[in-house]
Design a protein around this motif. Structure first.
Motif, PDB file in Angstrom:
ATOM      1  N   ALA A 297     -69.176 -79.910 -12.142  1.00 39.56           N
ATOM      2  CA  ALA A 297     -68.804 -78.914 -13.023  1.00 39.56           C
ATOM      3  C   ALA A 297     -67.469 -79.065 -13.613  1.00 39.56           C
ATOM      4  O   ALA A 297     -67.003 -80.970 -14.019  1.00 39.56           O
ATOM      5  CB  ALA A 297     -68.149 -78.013 -11.773  1.00 39.56           C
ATOM      6  N   PRO A 298     -66.302 -77.978 -14.259  1.00 41.08           N
ATOM      7  CA  PRO A 298     -65.607 -78.760 -14.700  1.00 41.08           C
ATOM      8  C   PRO A 298     -64.510 -79.538 -14.468  1.00 41.08           C
ATOM      9  O   PRO A 298     -64.123 -78.608 -13.102  1.00 41.08           O
ATOM     10  CB  PRO A 298     -65.135 -77.249 -15.673  1.00 41.08           C
ATOM     11  CG  PRO A 298     -66.614 -77.040 -15.909  1.00 41.08           C
ATOM     12  CD  PRO A 298     -66.998 -76.650 -14.520  1.00 41.08           C
TER      13      PRO A 298
ATOM     14  N   ASP B 181     -61.632 -75.934 -16.345  1.00 46.56           N
ATOM     15  CA  ASP B 181     -62.152 -76.027 -17.918  1.00 46.56           C
ATOM     16  C   ASP B 181     -62.432 -75.446 -18.028  1.00 46.56           C
ATOM     17  O   ASP B 181     -63.939 -76.126 -18.915  1.00 46.56           O
ATOM     18  CB  ASP B 181     -61.450 -77.868 -18.232  1.00 46.56           C
ATOM     19  CG  ASP B 181     -61.415 -77.797 -19.720  1.00 46.56           C
ATOM     20  OD1 ASP B 181     -61.154 -76.536 -20.204  1.00 46.56           O
ATOM     21  OD2 ASP B 181     -61.240 -78.452 -20.806  1.00 46.56           O
ATOM     22  N   THR B 182     -62.723 -74.338 -17.638  1.00 43.54           N
ATOM     23  CA  THR B 182     -63.768 -73.310 -18.482  1.00 43.54           C
ATOM     24  C   THR B 182     -63.699 -72.708 -19.049  1.00 43.54           C
ATOM     25  O   THR B 182     -62.564 -72.156 -19.544  1.00 43.54           O
ATOM     26  CB  THR B 182     -64.418 -72.388 -17.475  1.00 43.54           C
ATOM     27  OG1 THR B 182     -63.095 -71.476 -16.760  1.00 43.54           O
ATOM     28  CG2 THR B 182     -64.812 -73.207 -16.163  1.00 43.54           C
ATOM     29  N   PRO B 183     -64.193 -72.873 -20.561  1.00 38.95           N
ATOM     30  CA  PRO B 183     -64.095 -72.724 -22.342  1.00 38.95           C
ATOM     31  C   PRO B 183     -63.833 -70.968 -22.243  1.00 38.95           C
ATOM     32  O   PRO B 183     -63.963 -70.306 -21.343  1.00 38.95           O
ATOM     33  CB  PRO B 183     -64.959 -72.884 -22.983  1.00 38.95           C
ATOM     34  CG  PRO B 183     -65.499 -74.106 -22.429  1.00 38.95           C
ATOM     35  CD  PRO B 183     -65.224 -73.846 -20.640  1.00 38.95           C
TER      36      PRO B 183
ATOM     37  N   ALA C 149     -65.291 -62.227 -14.044  1.00 36.53           N
ATOM     38  CA  ALA C 149     -65.148 -63.821 -14.707  1.00 36.53           C
ATOM     39  C   ALA C 149     -65.884 -64.289 -15.502  1.00 36.53           C
ATOM     40  O   ALA C 149     -66.024 -64.932 -16.569  1.00 36.53           O
ATOM     41  CB  ALA C 149     -64.929 -64.552 -13.477  1.00 36.53           C
ATOM     42  N   CYS C 150     -67.291 -63.875 -15.484  1.00 37.72           N
ATOM     43  CA  CYS C 150     -67.983 -64.390 -15.912  1.00 37.72           C
ATOM     44  C   CYS C 150     -67.937 -63.851 -18.124  1.00 37.72           C
ATOM     45  O   CYS C 150     -69.108 -64.381 -18.171  1.00 37.72           O
ATOM     46  CB  CYS C 150     -69.487 -64.597 -16.085  1.00 37.72           C
ATOM     47  SG  CYS C 150     -70.299 -65.110 -14.099  1.00 37.72           S
ATOM     48  N   TYR C 151     -67.256 -62.656 -18.325  1.00 37.63           N
ATOM     49  CA  TYR C 151     -67.179 -62.180 -19.649  1.00 37.63           C
ATOM     50  C   TYR C 151     -65.789 -63.135 -19.826  1.00 37.63           C
ATOM     51  O   TYR C 151     -66.171 -63.468 -21.486  1.00 37.63           O
ATOM     52  CB  TYR C 151     -66.987 -61.226 -19.245  1.00 37.63           C
ATOM     53  CG  TYR C 151     -67.933 -59.812 -19.797  1.00 37.63           C
ATOM     54  CD1 TYR C 151     -68.628 -59.917 -21.022  1.00 37.63           C
ATOM     55  CD2 TYR C 151     -68.363 -58.847 -18.977  1.00 37.63           C
ATOM     56  CE1 TYR C 151     -69.140 -59.094 -21.098  1.00 37.63           C
ATOM     57  CE2 TYR C 151     -69.489 -57.350 -18.896  1.00 37.63           C
ATOM     58  CZ  TYR C 151     -69.696 -57.857 -19.894  1.00 37.63           C
ATOM     59  OH  TYR C 151     -70.684 -57.388 -20.719  1.00 37.63           O
ATOM     60  N   HIS C 152     -65.035 -63.423 -18.775  1.00 37.71           N
ATOM     61  CA  HIS C 152     -64.211 -64.509 -19.555  1.00 37.71           C
ATOM     62  C   HIS C 152     -64.516 -65.651 -19.915  1.00 37.71           C
ATOM     63  O   HIS C 152     -63.360 -65.871 -21.164  1.00 37.71           O
ATOM     64  CB  HIS C 152     -62.841 -64.074 -18.427  1.00 37.71           C
ATOM     65  CG  HIS C 152     -62.589 -63.010 -17.921  1.00 37.71           C
ATOM     66  ND1 HIS C 152     -61.569 -62.518 -16.728  1.00 37.71           N
ATOM     67  CD2 HIS C 152     -62.806 -61.803 -18.430  1.00 37.71           C
ATOM     68  CE1 HIS C 152     -61.820 -61.136 -16.394  1.00 37.71           C
ATOM     69  NE2 HIS C 152     -62.235 -61.138 -17.427  1.00 37.71           N
ATOM     70  N   THR C 153     -65.074 -66.597 -19.409  1.00 41.57           N
ATOM     71  CA  THR C 153     -64.833 -67.759 -19.138  1.00 41.57           C
ATOM     72  C   THR C 153     -66.202 -68.376 -19.057  1.00 41.57           C
ATOM     73  O   THR C 153     -66.834 -67.503 -18.448  1.00 41.57           O
ATOM     74  CB  THR C 153     -64.247 -69.198 -18.332  1.00 41.57           C
ATOM     75  OG1 THR C 153     -64.410 -68.411 -16.956  1.00 41.57           O
ATOM     76  CG2 THR C 153     -62.980 -68.377 -18.663  1.00 41.57           C
ATOM     77  N   ASP C 154     -66.334 -69.567 -19.621  1.00 38.40           N
ATOM     78  CA  ASP C 154     -68.031 -70.527 -19.687  1.00 38.40           C
ATOM     79  C   ASP C 154     -67.932 -70.288 -18.281  1.00 38.40           C
ATOM     80  O   ASP C 154     -67.835 -71.682 -17.414  1.00 38.40           O
ATOM     81  CB  ASP C 154     -68.709 -71.054 -20.343  1.00 38.40           C
ATOM     82  CG  ASP C 154     -69.488 -71.939 -19.976  1.00 38.40           C
ATOM     83  OD1 ASP C 154     -70.748 -71.265 -19.009  1.00 38.40           O
ATOM     84  OD2 ASP C 154     -70.031 -72.590 -20.911  1.00 38.40           O
ATOM     85  N   ASN C 155     -68.528 -69.621 -16.865  1.00 36.82           N
ATOM     86  CA  ASN C 155     -68.855 -70.368 -15.471  1.00 36.82           C
ATOM     87  C   ASN C 155     -70.307 -70.823 -14.842  1.00 36.82           C
ATOM     88  O   ASN C 155     -69.999 -70.906 -13.724  1.00 36.82           O
ATOM     89  CB  ASN C 155     -67.955 -69.382 -14.485  1.00 36.82           C
ATOM     90  CG  ASN C 155     -66.600 -68.518 -14.867  1.00 36.82           C
ATOM     91  OD1 ASN C 155     -65.993 -69.717 -14.557  1.00 36.82           O
ATOM     92  ND2 ASN C 155     -66.055 -67.602 -15.334  1.00 36.82           N
ATOM     93  N   ALA C 156     -70.811 -70.969 -15.948  1.00 28.53           N
ATOM     94  CA  ALA C 156     -72.313 -71.405 -15.766  1.00 28.53           C
ATOM     95  C   ALA C 156     -72.409 -72.302 -14.566  1.00 28.53           C
ATOM     96  O   ALA C 156     -72.904 -72.635 -12.965  1.00 28.53           O
ATOM     97  CB  ALA C 156     -73.274 -71.173 -16.609  1.00 28.53           C
TER      98      ALA C 156
ATOM     99  N   PHE D 230     -69.280 -73.963 -13.046  1.00 22.79           N
ATOM    100  CA  PHE D 230     -68.718 -73.471 -12.244  1.00 22.79           C
ATOM    101  C   PHE D 230     -69.214 -73.022 -11.112  1.00 22.79           C
ATOM    102  O   PHE D 230     -68.916 -73.437  -9.966  1.00 22.79           O
ATOM    103  CB  PHE D 230     -67.359 -73.070 -12.773  1.00 22.79           C
ATOM    104  CG  PHE D 230     -65.924 -72.421 -11.452  1.00 22.79           C
ATOM    105  CD1 PHE D 230     -65.237 -73.038 -10.771  1.00 22.79           C
ATOM    106  CD2 PHE D 230     -66.356 -71.857 -10.625  1.00 22.79           C
ATOM    107  CE1 PHE D 230     -64.404 -72.895 -10.465  1.00 22.79           C
ATOM    108  CE2 PHE D 230     -65.236 -71.071 -10.502  1.00 22.79           C
ATOM    109  CZ  PHE D 230     -64.517 -71.823  -9.550  1.00 22.79           C
ATOM    110  N   LEU D 231     -69.895 -71.820 -11.307  1.00 23.43           N
ATOM    111  CA  LEU D 231     -70.379 -71.158 -10.088  1.00 23.43           C
ATOM    112  C   LEU D 231     -71.325 -71.596  -9.253  1.00 23.43           C
ATOM    113  O   LEU D 231     -71.721 -71.265  -8.378  1.00 23.43           O
ATOM    114  CB  LEU D 231     -70.444 -69.658 -10.507  1.00 23.43           C
ATOM    115  CG  LEU D 231     -69.779 -68.789 -10.738  1.00 23.43           C
ATOM    116  CD1 LEU D 231     -69.844 -67.408 -11.279  1.00 23.43           C
ATOM    117  CD2 LEU D 231     -68.934 -68.596  -9.540  1.00 23.43           C
TER     118      LEU D 231
END
Length: 587
Positions: free
Chosen positions: A5-6, A123-125, A179-186, A188-189
């Protein structure tokens, strides 16, 4: 393998926007960073004598510095100067959530360069932006983003309270799609889903926290948080289209669903585990039995959808069949003969509508009842909303979906309590949990930020900006902004006349902009990435004319890049089959 993960790191540096003297504490100075965030500071001093002690204290609000809001932590750092030339120091092995920092021990008033705020999180963009003609709404969206940034630090936590810095299933269930709209959580989750599987108990139940931090907890599961084990995986799949994540979690989800169904059959009306219920409601409780049954039905409905990529045709048929059975059970237990619900809370109406538990005739009656409940609770100082976190997550989407988008916008824009706008007008820079029983003012034990009501940003992106997907992963994009009718906003709330937003999907950048002109016409601009198609649906009267890039469609309704479908139900549909930018005018 490497860390999947980031990394958690410093992602932004902030300077104080104001430095003032603390009146109640002589010799102390208060630095305001203008934004609530999680991280720490970099202290920079010059020419201090050896042995001088400088004490730093932190708070979400200025008044926090007189209290210990962070329970087991004093939120205090101490630095002893070594003397001589310039010194620079940053606390290690700790983070704080704060907007204000108090400094004690300086020989005089500090300058703005004394402290530098260090924003720290995974550090999720950032992958989206949202702007509109109402600045209050813009601040609501920013507050949602900053609330996530202050909480998602290696784990999706729920608040800044030190002994709640744990992976919280309740927060994820309410907030994952936004949250998946806000940042790239692919990534992370996906990493957290491994911990989610490892935190299950022997029966297969998802427990309240992941990783699970306690040695033993007999009732660590329940509706309102355990169902995140299915809902969050579905949201990840919907936003990123990653079928492997569904397959990795399929066995665990099946075991949980089977155990959940067995418990429901044995329970005979008893509550499943320790139900999270509709927490933070405003004196408008919803029975846990209704929430338990509704959430179980939703679990089966989502599992039926995910079985298309991870299961088999038998799973799909079985789960759909069980969903229909639970629909029937819900109607038998909670729906009156006239189609209305036996439970008269706002959340009960919202959940029944959102989860597809009603007949067509009953749906019409429940919509009327929901509107009546909102109107009955509205007053000079009240927004009318009384739903808790679970109900509010779906309240605005339900109002939009049922043709009451202007009511949803009114609730969004109102500054009355309780509402998102109320917190903004009070100066909050992140979302707060004081929506329900806690009242208008924070108590000493209340967190300064909470994700419970953060799903509104997902609604802003998918319904107001109109960026969503028809199938998981944004290969077939759905661009359907719900443009408000021309009307005067209520006191303190301007009518929304334009929106500009973007979302960096897994397929590429999607940009949209719409504007309601003075003459009543609509300008809509969009840009879709390569190897995607899009369906654009815009409001239009039967007599409306359409121009695409300044030209009318041909006699066969085709234009360069797509074709126009017949207007239906006050909306016109354009199918875009080529990537690129489009300028659409509806007059």
């Amino acid at each position: 393998e490497g860390y999947p993960a980031p990394l958690v790191r410093v992602v932004e540096k902030r300077k104080p926007v104001a430095v003032t003297v603390t009146k109640s504490r002589p010799g102390c100075y208060l630095l305001d960073f203008g934004q609530n965030f999680t991280g720490n500071v970099r202290l920079q001093v010059n020419g201090m004598e050896k042995g001088r002690k400088i004490t730093l204290r932190y708070g979400v609000e200025a008044g926090d510095l007189a209290l210990n809001r962070q329970r087991d932590a004093t939120a205090t750092d101490t630095y002893v100067c070594k003397g001589g030339p310039a010194e620079s120091w940053t606390p290690r092995f700790t983070i704080h959530t704060f907007r204000f920092a108090e400094v004690e021990g300086l020989p005089g008033k500090p300058g703005p360069d004394l402290l530098q705020g260090l924003v720290i999180h995974s550090d999720t963009p950032l992958t989206s932006s949202f702007e509109c003609s109402d600045e209050r709404v813009n601040r609501i969206f920013r507050n949602c983003v900053w609330t996530q940034r202050a909480n998602w630090i290696d784990l999706p936590t729920s608040s800044e309270l030190v002994n709640e810095r744990m992976g919280d299933l309740g927060a994820v269930q309410l907030f994952a799609k936004s949250a998946c709209y806000h940042t790239d959580n692919a990534a992370f989750l996906r990493k957290w889903f491994r911990e989610l599987q490892g935190a299950r108990d022997r029966q297969g139940y998802y427990r309240r926290h992941a990783p699970f931090p306690f040695a033993e907890d007999r009732l660590s599961y329940g509706a309102g948080f355990s169902d995140a084990g299915i809902l969050a995986v579905f949201d990840h799949w919907w936003m990123y289209g990653d079928e492997e994540v569904v397959k990795e979690n399929w066995t665990a989800m099946k075991k949980y669903l089977q155990a959940r169904q067995d418990a429901h059959r044995r329970g005979r009306g008893r509550v499943f585990g320790t139900s999270g219920g509709d927490r933070l409601h405003f004196n408008d409780p919803t029975p846990s039995r209704l929430i338990d049954l509704a959430m179980l039905a939703l679990d089966f409905r989502l599992m039926a959808e995910m079985s298309r990529v991870a299961g088999n045709p038998i799973n799909h048929l079985t789960y759909n069949g069980t969903f229909v059975e639970l629909q029937t059970e819900f109607r038998k237990n909670f729906v009156n003969e006239d189609g209305s619900l036996k439970v008269k809370s706002q959340t009960a109406q919202v959940v029944a509508l959102r989860f597809g538990l009603l007949t067509d005739a009953s749906r019409t009656r429940v919509i009327e009842d929901l509107l009546a409940l909102l109107a009955a609770k509205e007053g000079p100082a009240s927004s009318g909303m009384t739903s808790g976190a679970l109900g509010t997550r779906s309240l605005l989407p339900v109002l939009t979906w049922t043709g009451n988008h202007n009511v949803a916008l009114r609730l969004l824009q109102t500054p009355k309590y309780p509402s998102w706008g109320y917190g903004v007008d009070q100066g909050a820079t992140t979302l707060r949990s004081n929506w329900g029983p806690t009242g208008k003012k924070r108590r000493a034990q209340d967190p300064g930020l909470d994700q419970s009501f953060g799903a509104v940003s997902g609604w802003l992106m998918s319904k107001v900006a109109g960026i969503d997907t028809t199938i998981p992963g944004f290969q077939r994009i759905r661009l359907e902004p719900w443009v408000p009718e021309r009307q005067e906003g209520e006191a303190g709330a301007a009518s929304i006349t334009w929106v500009k937003a973007h979302y960096s999907s897994r397929r590429g950048l999607i940009e949209v902009h719409w504007k309601r002109r003075e003459d009543g016409s609509l300008l809509y601009e969009c840009d879709i990435p390569v190897q995607t198609t899009a369906t654009v649906r815009l409001p239009a009267s039967p007599e409306a004319s359409v121009l695409i890039d300044g030209k009318a469609p041909g006699e066969d309704n085709r234009f360069e890049g797509g074709f126009v479908q017949t207007e239906k139900k006050g909306r016109i549909t354009l199918n875009l089959v080529k990537s690129g930018a489009y300028r659409i005018e509806v007059k």
